[in-house]
Design a protein around this motif. Structure first.
Motif, PDB file in Angstrom:
ATOM      1  N   ASP A  33       0.811  -1.216   0.000  1.00  0.00           N
ATOM      2  CA  ASP A  33       0.000   0.000   0.000  1.00  0.00           C
ATOM      3  C   ASP A  33       0.849   1.272   0.000  1.00  0.00           C
ATOM      4  OD1 ASP A  33      -2.366  -1.442  -0.012  1.00  0.00           O
ATOM      5  OD2 ASP A  33      -2.477  -1.524   2.168  1.00  0.00           O
ATOM      6  N   GLU A 115      -2.383   2.684  10.658  1.00  0.00           N
ATOM      7  CA  GLU A 115      -2.722   3.441   9.457  1.00  0.00           C
ATOM      8  C   GLU A 115      -4.228   3.660   9.415  1.00  0.00           C
ATOM      9  OE1 GLU A 115      -1.244   1.189   6.165  1.00  0.00           O
ATOM     10  OE2 GLU A 115       0.711   2.201   6.184  1.00  0.00           O
ATOM     11  N   LYS A 117      -7.198   4.348   7.201  1.00  0.00           N
ATOM     12  CA  LYS A 117      -7.454   4.188   5.773  1.00  0.00           C
ATOM     13  C   LYS A 117      -8.871   4.640   5.405  1.00  0.00           C
ATOM     14  CE  LYS A 117      -4.232   0.363   4.988  1.00  0.00           C
ATOM     15  NZ  LYS A 117      -4.065  -0.993   4.401  1.00  0.00           N
ATOM     16  N   ALA A 118      -9.021   5.028   4.150  1.00  0.00           N
ATOM     17  CA  ALA A 118     -10.353   5.347   3.623  1.00  0.00           C
ATOM     18  C   ALA A 118     -11.199   4.083   3.590  1.00  0.00           C
ATOM     19  CB  ALA A 118     -10.237   5.942   2.220  1.00  0.00           C
ATOM     20  N   PRO A 119     -12.526   4.214   3.664  1.00  0.00           N
ATOM     21  CA  PRO A 119     -13.390   3.029   3.597  1.00  0.00           C
ATOM     22  C   PRO A 119     -13.253   2.326   2.240  1.00  0.00           C
ATOM     23  CG  PRO A 119     -14.604   4.975   4.339  1.00  0.00           C
ATOM     24  CD  PRO A 119     -13.286   5.451   3.837  1.00  0.00           C
ATOM     25  N   THR A 120     -13.709   1.091   2.196  1.00  0.00           N
ATOM     26  CA  THR A 120     -13.761   0.359   0.925  1.00  0.00           C
ATOM     27  C   THR A 120     -14.953   0.865   0.123  1.00  0.00           C
ATOM     28  OG1 THR A 120     -12.794  -1.600   1.968  1.00  0.00           O
ATOM     29  CG2 THR A 120     -13.917  -1.917  -0.133  1.00  0.00           C
ATOM     30  N   GLU A 127     -13.422   6.909  -6.590  1.00  0.00           N
ATOM     31  CA  GLU A 127     -12.606   7.665  -5.655  1.00  0.00           C
ATOM     32  C   GLU A 127     -13.489   8.610  -4.861  1.00  0.00           C
ATOM     33  OE1 GLU A 127      -9.902   9.704  -8.151  1.00  0.00           O
ATOM     34  OE2 GLU A 127     -11.407  11.079  -8.953  1.00  0.00           O
ATOM     35  N   VAL A 159     -14.845   8.303   8.659  1.00  0.00           N
ATOM     36  CA  VAL A 159     -13.655   7.544   9.053  1.00  0.00           C
ATOM     37  C   VAL A 159     -13.471   7.751  10.551  1.00  0.00           C
ATOM     38  CG1 VAL A 159     -11.186   7.224   8.718  1.00  0.00           C
ATOM     39  CG2 VAL A 159     -12.617   7.911   6.788  1.00  0.00           C
ATOM     40  N   SER A 180     -10.078   3.974  -2.849  1.00  0.00           N
ATOM     41  CA  SER A 180     -10.586   3.040  -1.850  1.00  0.00           C
ATOM     42  C   SER A 180      -9.438   2.487  -1.014  1.00  0.00           C
ATOM     43  CB  SER A 180     -11.328   1.898  -2.551  1.00  0.00           C
ATOM     44  OG  SER A 180     -11.845   0.984  -1.621  1.00  0.00           O
ATOM     45  N   GLU A 181      -9.584   2.543   0.309  1.00  0.00           N
ATOM     46  CA  GLU A 181      -8.612   2.021   1.271  1.00  0.00           C
ATOM     47  C   GLU A 181      -7.260   2.740   1.213  1.00  0.00           C
ATOM     48  OE1 GLU A 181      -8.289  -2.196   1.087  1.00  0.00           O
ATOM     49  OE2 GLU A 181     -10.409  -2.547   1.480  1.00  0.00           O
ATOM     50  N   ALA A 182      -7.230   3.960   0.703  1.00  0.00           N
ATOM     51  CA  ALA A 182      -5.987   4.735   0.706  1.00  0.00           C
ATOM     52  C   ALA A 182      -5.662   5.182   2.129  1.00  0.00           C
ATOM     53  CB  ALA A 182      -6.124   5.957  -0.203  1.00  0.00           C
ATOM     54  N   VAL A 183      -4.378   5.297   2.431  1.00  0.00           N
ATOM     55  CA  VAL A 183      -3.944   5.714   3.768  1.00  0.00           C
ATOM     56  C   VAL A 183      -4.193   7.222   3.905  1.00  0.00           C
ATOM     57  CG1 VAL A 183      -2.006   5.902   5.354  1.00  0.00           C
ATOM     58  CG2 VAL A 183      -2.217   3.892   3.891  1.00  0.00           C
TER      59      VAL A 183
END
Length: 515
Positions: A33, A115, A117-120, A127, A159, A180-183
């Motif tokens: 990631d 970390e 992370k953004a939600p899935t 995005e 979040v 999606s799921e970005a830190v």
């Protein structure tokens, strides 16, 4: 075995992108990631992260190359696959530096780092945008407390904090695009404000991991950094309009066009040579704000509806006297029995449900060259919020009671204004009702909600003189508008559908007797 690094799946409106910047070189070790490369499209800059931990063994496209959706950009090998002794030394140095950093932070923070992370995101969402950070770096938070809001083109996602502690570092500022799921941030469990603040060390020129680069006092976005290098510009002469003075691609483009940021640029012309600006008395303030993702999606869908459908609108008027009398007679009893007010929308939803059963073409949708006939009635109700118009859907309205309809609409309205509606609650729908009358609209032309083929517009109830049994009477009248897709619905069916709704509302007993 090598792992392929692929470009993201581009949205339908984006055909290709260009490689803006590689953040890793062949032989560099990468973590899962971790940001590797950025793809710049004509709309956004997309981040590509490492699918697995290992070593970047091969780069297949160079910076500036044009790439397609899901094209292979490079490959990641095993951790020791390339680089030999030199790579081992680099990895060792990196590990030592990381250990020292953690050791330094440990006594103050006193907890494990996570970390955030953004939600899935669902498949239909590519995005989101970081709308708001509710907590600052170093601010103490409790477990499950909201840290940030991610705004997508449909809903706002929250979040929350993974544990009690504090944010040590924010990697995605407000307004930045995230996948999606970005830190989004680094969170320290059990940390205090003083501890996390101590971890921040200023640098004259550094890469913060988010793709931004700091040169002197200026912070450059990746796409902006590439343009500055191409045109050999002096960043100190460029004014940044992004968050915290961040220099964006658009800022660099303006500087290139104006020719004011060249390193050896000639001094500006004397003020006397400039054209005199028109003089105005008083303040003339202007404010420029980015269009929200929801507003962008609304605009795109409305234009799409007008460009792709053969849209026509037919009008009629309905005497609301019978419904108003019924409502006035039973509103107190209704509220005591169902704990919700008796409004007009319940009658319109039930009348529309009955009319949709009689005219299946109005309840159908177009899918390419196919017509999809729906054997159920799912009616979307347009709800206005500060962020824009959303259309949550009432399912199986034919089997719902008026009380159930009113409760559902009240719940939708409250959660829409709070940004709590789920994506699944706004998907689907076979027909839509919008009520401009609550804002005072006397007549309007509603726009279709694709792929639906019809939408009903309600309007303000206005007393008007009407001829009733040969006499002039003052009656509470409402104009109704039905916009429909003429590719699917003939004018005769559209008119008869609207007349059916008119008859059902002017004699509400028909709804009970099914006639």
């Amino acid at each position: 075995m090598a792992t392929e690094i692929k470009a993201p799946t581009f949205p339908e409106s984006v055909a290709e992108g260009s490689v803006a910047a590689w953040h890793k070189k062949p032989g560099d070790s990468v973590e899962r990631d971790e940001l590797i490369v950025e793809i710049e499209t004509d709309k956004v800059v997309l981040e590509v992260v490492a699918p697995e931990a290992g070593t970047l063994s091969e780069v297949l496209v160079e910076e500036g190359d044009i790439v397609q959706s899901e094209q292979v950009l490079g490959r990641i090998g095993a951790g020791s696959a390339k680089g030999g002794e030199q790579q081992s030394e680099k990895a060792s140095e990196k590990a030592d530096a990381k250990a020292k950093s953690e050791a330094k932070a440990a006594p103050a923070a006193g907890g494990q780092k996570h970390e955030v992370k953004a939600p899935t995101f669902p498949e239909s969402i590519q995005e989101g945008t970081v709308a708001t950070w509710h907590k600052k770096v170093g601010e103490t938070v409790k477990r499950d407390e909201v840290l940030a809001d991610i705004e997508t083109d449909k809903v706002v996602l929250e979040v929350v904090a993974p544990a009690d502690g504090a944010i040590a570092e924010i990697k995605a500022e407000e307004g930045s695009q995230v996948a999606s799921e970005a830190v989004l941030a680094i969170f320290t469990e059990g940390a205090s404000g003083a501890a996390t603040a101590a971890d921040e060390t200023p640098a004259a020129s550094a890469d913060d991991g988010s793709g931004d680069e700091k040169i002197g006092d200026k912070i450059l976005a990746p796409a902006a950094r590439k343009l500055v290098a191409e045109h050999d510009l002096d960043v100190n002469k460029i004014e940044g309009t992004g968050k915290g003075g961040r220099i964006l691609k658009e800022d660099v483009q303006r500087a290139v066009q104006a020719g004011t940021a060249k390193k050896n640029a000639a001094p500006a012309a004397a003020p006397k040579q400039a054209a005199a600006a028109p003089a105005f008395e008083g303040e003339r303030p202007e404010k420029r704000v980015p269009m929200s993702r929801l507003r962008q999606t609304i605009a795109k869908r409305l234009v799409q509806a007008q460009q792709t459908a053969a849209m026509l609108t037919t009008y009629n008027e309905v005497d609301m006297g019978a419904v108003m009398d019924l409502r006035a007679q039973y509103k107190d009893t209704f509220q005591k029995a169902h704990d919700v007010k008796l409004g007009f929308m319940g009658f319109f939803v039930k009348a529309a449900s009955e009319a949709l059963k009689r005219f299946p073409d109005v309840n159908a949708s177009i899918d390419g060259t196919d017509i999809v006939y729906h054997g159920y009635q799912d009616i979307g109700v347009a709800v206005s919020t500060d962020r824009g118009l959303v259309v949550p859907v009432l399912r199986d309205t034919d089997s719902m009671k008026i009380a159930d309809v009113e409760k559902g609409i009240v719940d939708f309205g409250k959660r829409a204004r709070d940004g709590k509606l789920g994506i699944e609650e706004m998907q689907g729908g076979t027909f839509t009702i919008t009520n401009g009358g609550i804002f005072g609209s006397l007549m309007s032309t509603p726009i279709l909600n694709p792929p639906q083929t019809a939408i009903l517009g309600m309007h303000k109830i206005q007393e008007r003189p009407m001829a009733v049994n040969g006499k002039v009477e003052i009656r509470p009248m409402m104009y109704l508008a039905l916009s429909y897709d003429h590719r699917m619905i003939d004018g005769k069916d559209a008119v008869q559908f609207l007349v059916t709704i008119k008859e059902l509302l002017e004699d509400p007993a028909r709804l009970l007797l099914d006639i």
